[in-house]
Design an enzyme around this catalytic site. Sequence first.
Site, PDB file in Angstrom:
ATOM      1  N   ILE A   5       0.834  -1.199   0.000  1.00  0.00           N
ATOM      2  CA  ILE A   5       0.000   0.000   0.000  1.00  0.00           C
ATOM      3  C   ILE A   5       0.867   1.248   0.000  1.00  0.00           C
ATOM      4  O   ILE A   5       0.592   2.231  -0.688  1.00  0.00           O
ATOM      5  CB  ILE A   5      -0.934   0.011   1.225  1.00  0.00           C
ATOM      6  CG1 ILE A   5      -1.886  -1.184   1.176  1.00  0.00           C
ATOM      7  CG2 ILE A   5      -1.720   1.317   1.299  1.00  0.00           C
ATOM      8  CD1 ILE A   5      -2.751  -1.322   2.414  1.00  0.00           C
ATOM      9  N   GLY A   6       1.932   1.217   0.786  1.00  0.00           N
ATOM     10  CA  GLY A   6       2.828   2.372   0.865  1.00  0.00           C
ATOM     11  C   GLY A   6       4.151   1.977   1.478  1.00  0.00           C
ATOM     12  O   GLY A   6       4.267   0.960   2.159  1.00  0.00           O
ATOM     13  N   ARG A   7       5.170   2.805   1.226  1.00  0.00           N
ATOM     14  CA  ARG A   7       6.495   2.535   1.766  1.00  0.00           C
ATOM     15  C   ARG A   7       7.115   3.835   2.265  1.00  0.00           C
ATOM     16  O   ARG A   7       6.968   4.883   1.634  1.00  0.00           O
ATOM     17  CB  ARG A   7       7.397   1.900   0.700  1.00  0.00           C
ATOM     18  CG  ARG A   7       8.763   1.463   1.227  1.00  0.00           C
ATOM     19  CD  ARG A   7       9.628   0.900   0.112  1.00  0.00           C
ATOM     20  NE  ARG A   7       9.048  -0.287  -0.491  1.00  0.00           N
ATOM     21  CZ  ARG A   7       9.161  -1.509   0.020  1.00  0.00           C
ATOM     22  NH1 ARG A   7       9.823  -1.687   1.161  1.00  0.00           N
ATOM     23  NH2 ARG A   7       8.622  -2.545  -0.590  1.00  0.00           N
ATOM     24  N   GLY A   8       7.790   3.760   3.414  1.00  0.00           N
ATOM     25  CA  GLY A   8       8.459   4.923   3.973  1.00  0.00           C
ATOM     26  C   GLY A   8       9.895   4.602   4.321  1.00  0.00           C
ATOM     27  O   GLY A   8      10.413   3.524   3.989  1.00  0.00           O
ATOM     28  N   LYS A  28       1.326  -2.573   9.048  1.00  0.00           N
ATOM     29  CA  LYS A  28       2.460  -1.653   9.026  1.00  0.00           C
ATOM     30  C   LYS A  28       3.661  -2.374   9.628  1.00  0.00           C
ATOM     31  O   LYS A  28       3.633  -2.773  10.794  1.00  0.00           O
ATOM     32  CB  LYS A  28       2.145  -0.392   9.831  1.00  0.00           C
ATOM     33  CG  LYS A  28       3.292   0.616   9.879  1.00  0.00           C
ATOM     34  CD  LYS A  28       2.901   1.849  10.692  1.00  0.00           C
ATOM     35  CE  LYS A  28       4.029   2.867  10.744  1.00  0.00           C
ATOM     36  NZ  LYS A  28       3.644   4.076  11.525  1.00  0.00           N
ATOM     37  N   ASP A 125       1.808  14.728  14.399  1.00  0.00           N
ATOM     38  CA  ASP A 125       2.041  14.758  12.949  1.00  0.00           C
ATOM     39  C   ASP A 125       0.716  14.699  12.192  1.00  0.00           C
ATOM     40  O   ASP A 125       0.559  13.931  11.241  1.00  0.00           O
ATOM     41  CB  ASP A 125       2.951  13.605  12.519  1.00  0.00           C
ATOM     42  CG  ASP A 125       3.508  13.796  11.101  1.00  0.00           C
ATOM     43  OD1 ASP A 125       3.518  14.951  10.622  1.00  0.00           O
ATOM     44  OD2 ASP A 125       3.934  12.803  10.485  1.00  0.00           O
TER      45      ASP A 125
END
Length: 205
Positions: A5-8, A28, A125
């Site tokens: 879904i997403g990468r950080g 996550k 945040d």
Amino acid sequence: VGDLIGRGIYGSVRRAVDRKTGDILAVKSILRTKVDENAIKDECDALQVLCGHHPNFPLKLMVYEDSPLLKSEVTHIVTDIYTGGTLIQAIAQRGLFDEGDWCVFANQLLGAVSFMHSLGVAHRDLKPDNIMLKEPWSPKPGAIPTLKIIDFGSATFCLAHETMKGHVGTKFFSAPEVLRRKPYTKKCDVWSVGVLLMVLLKGYP
């Protein structure tokens, strides 16, 4: 565990399916070699006190670590998944919000922050990328989706009048005292919500 879904910088988020219930979840995965263990603990503890207790936070929560035999040093945080995209995507798709929609979202966000602060949690945040829509936004009049606050990677616990130090969060949404590296309180989240709501009306912070 399935699609990415997403990468950080510190890990990734993938789609997963609960084999027992068939529920679709978000996982996550955080590399403990890149993140302070206290930060991971604060994130998990914050979610623990919030999940399932307010409509604008995740409903489900599971936390587990890979077996030492894998030598991967990864912590996995599992929550429910949302299909409506982020607030920043909603702005891109729908344009600026009208006053009616804005008031509904403002009420949700301020109520969520008030509840979070009552439990001693500071998010630190809050920004459009960390606010998701629970479901796709229906074109029907008055069909306003539920917002979900996500990503507690910068969260910590703070008493009512206790101050914090250190610059965390995202520049354009951070309170002045945070940017100046001065002591600040949980009210930094209220500033961030104010900027976020301005973005919904104007399109920029």
